[in-house]
Write an enzyme that holds these catalytic residues in place. Structure first.
Site, mmCIF file in Angstrom:
data_model
loop_
_atom_site.group_PDB
_atom_site.id
_atom_site.type_symbol
_atom_site.label_atom_id
_atom_site.label_comp_id
_atom_site.label_asym_id
_atom_site.label_seq_id
_atom_site.Cartn_x
_atom_site.Cartn_y
_atom_site.Cartn_z
ATOM 1 N N GLN A 1 42.191 36.639 28.405
ATOM 2 C CA GLN A 1 41.769 36.514 26.994
ATOM 3 C C GLN A 1 41.282 35.071 26.806
ATOM 4 O O GLN A 1 41.921 34.245 26.172
ATOM 5 C CB GLN A 1 42.939 36.842 26.060
ATOM 6 C CG GLN A 1 42.547 36.955 24.577
ATOM 7 C CD GLN A 1 41.750 38.207 24.221
ATOM 8 O OE1 GLN A 1 41.994 39.261 24.749
ATOM 9 N NE2 GLN A 1 40.775 38.069 23.331
ATOM 10 N N LYS B 1 30.311 47.280 36.990
ATOM 11 C CA LYS B 1 31.506 47.700 36.250
ATOM 12 C C LYS B 1 31.344 47.350 34.779
ATOM 13 O O LYS B 1 30.839 46.280 34.450
ATOM 14 C CB LYS B 1 32.708 46.938 36.826
ATOM 15 C CG LYS B 1 33.999 47.071 36.063
ATOM 16 C CD LYS B 1 35.059 46.170 36.702
ATOM 17 C CE LYS B 1 36.204 45.895 35.780
ATOM 18 N NZ LYS B 1 37.143 44.895 36.277
ATOM 19 N N SER C 1 45.958 45.120 38.298
ATOM 20 C CA SER C 1 46.961 45.357 37.259
ATOM 21 C C SER C 1 47.379 46.823 37.298
ATOM 22 O O SER C 1 48.313 47.194 38.015
ATOM 23 C CB SER C 1 46.362 44.946 35.907
ATOM 24 O OG SER C 1 47.294 45.122 34.890
HETATM 25 C C1 R5P Z 1 39.166 42.067 35.224
HETATM 26 O O1 R5P Z 1 38.042 41.702 34.915
HETATM 27 C C2 R5P Z 1 39.883 41.635 36.463
HETATM 28 O O2 R5P Z 1 39.098 40.857 37.313
HETATM 29 C C3 R5P Z 1 40.422 42.834 37.223
HETATM 30 O O3 R5P Z 1 39.356 43.588 37.747
HETATM 31 C C4 R5P Z 1 41.252 43.703 36.317
HETATM 32 O O4 R5P Z 1 42.207 42.943 35.642
HETATM 33 C C5 R5P Z 1 41.938 44.796 37.099
HETATM 34 O O5 R5P Z 1 42.674 45.583 36.191
HETATM 35 P P1 R5P Z 1 43.162 47.033 36.577
HETATM 36 O O6 R5P Z 1 43.903 46.923 37.872
HETATM 37 O O7 R5P Z 1 44.040 47.428 35.426
HETATM 38 O O8 R5P Z 1 41.964 47.898 36.674
#
Ligand code: R5P
Length: 295
Positions: free
Chosen positions: A94, A193, A224
């Site tokens: 953020q 993406k 995450s």
């Molecule tokens: C976001 O822009 C980050 O670089 C990661 O791609 C993201 O935080 C991954 O999140 P998740 O594992 O929930 O898809």
């Protein structure tokens, strides 16, 4: 320099202290029945440069509060300088206001660290360095950002991924794929993406890559929920990749992230120890120790 391994980074903090041949000062900590945190530094830090090592996951708010309490305690005890080593810096995603009225969370975190007496902040693969620099410019805290990607790539090279295709989940993170490609020796590319800011839904479109029968590694700063990585791995497997490794610096692994990525077809999951998990086969201790030596 004195190293204080915080409750969230006892292992990594100890490894950093060992690399520096520095004294590691333990911390007493507990959680009161009402959920508040208690912190006590177990040594006199007066006149010392104190490096507090505390990652901020899982349970970011608690880990952050513990970090602030340790920093303020060191400042109040007369430390000459207080350095916050925060291998995974929570709230770093953020770093902009995407919708009006949103809290600029990363700015608030830096402001709180400054108020607790921190003068230097050492982080690893912060989500978006240019935005972090914009925030840094508003404060007195100086930020050092180091990258674990070359170390992760080196490790995978030792496991037979030399010459593999290095990919990032989006174009903004292509520097991670490029850094890996410099180590692995293969080409680099990215996925397209996009994320709906209101629903959070992520869509990924694999680029038209000649991956059939080849090896590939997808590098992300954070895994995450595992959704992004699973989509990337599945796209590569669908295109005929022989072996796919999923690598990240910060393994948050919320819920069923591991299962999701394995189901997508990942042959290997690897992360650093900025957040300690069973996948933390790469340590950033040497990287951070080298940065601390410069201070
Ligand atoms: C976001 O822009 C980050 O670089 C990661 O791609 C993201 O935080 C991954 O999140 P998740 O594992 O929930 O898809």
């Amino acid at each position: 320099m004195i190293v204080v391994p915080g409750p969230a980074s006892v292992g990594l903090g100890g490894r950093i202290a060992a690399q520096l041949s520095a004294t590691a000062v333990p911390v007493d900590h507990r959680t009161f029945p009402d959920g508040e945190s208690y912190i006590r530094l177990n040594s006199d830090v007066k006149g010392e440069d104190v490096a507090i090592v505390q990652t901020t996951a899982p349970d970011p708010d608690r880990k952050l509060m513990q970090l602030l309490l340790m920093a303020a305690a060191a400042t109040d005890a007369g430390a000459r300088s207080v350095i916050a080593v925060v291998p995974y810096l929570a709230y770093s995603r953020q770093d902009r206001r995407f919708l009006s009225g949103e809290a600029l969370s990363l700015d608030t975190v830096v402001r709180l660290l400054e108020a607790a007496g921190v003068s230097e902040l050492v982080v690893v693969d912060v989500h978006n360095e240019p935005f972090l620099r914009t925030i840094e410019a508003r404060h007195r805290v100086r930020v050092r950002n180091v990258s674990a990607i070359p170390l992760l790539a080196e490790h995978l090279k030792g496991e037979g991924y030399g010459g593999a295709l290095s990919l990032s989940p989006d174009q903004g993170a292509i520097h991670h794929a490029e850094a890996s490609a410099r180590v692995l020796g293969g080409p680099s590319s990215f996925f397209e993406k996009s994320r709906d800011r209101k629903t959070g839904e992520v869509t990924m479109k694999a680029k038209d890559l000649d991956i059939s029968g080849k090896r590939a590694v997808v590098f992300d700063d954070i895994i995450s929920s595992g959704g992004t990585m699973a989509l990337a791995v599945a796209a590569l497997k669908t295109q005929g990749a022989e072996r796919v490794a999923a690598a990240c610096t910060h393994a948050l692994f919320i819920g069923g992230a591991e299962e999701k990525i394995r189901k997508a077809g990942a042959d290997r999951i690897l992360s650093s120890d900025t957040v300690e998990t069973p996948f933390s086969d790469v340590t950033v201790a040497g990287l951070i120790a080298a940065e601390l030596r410069k201070l």
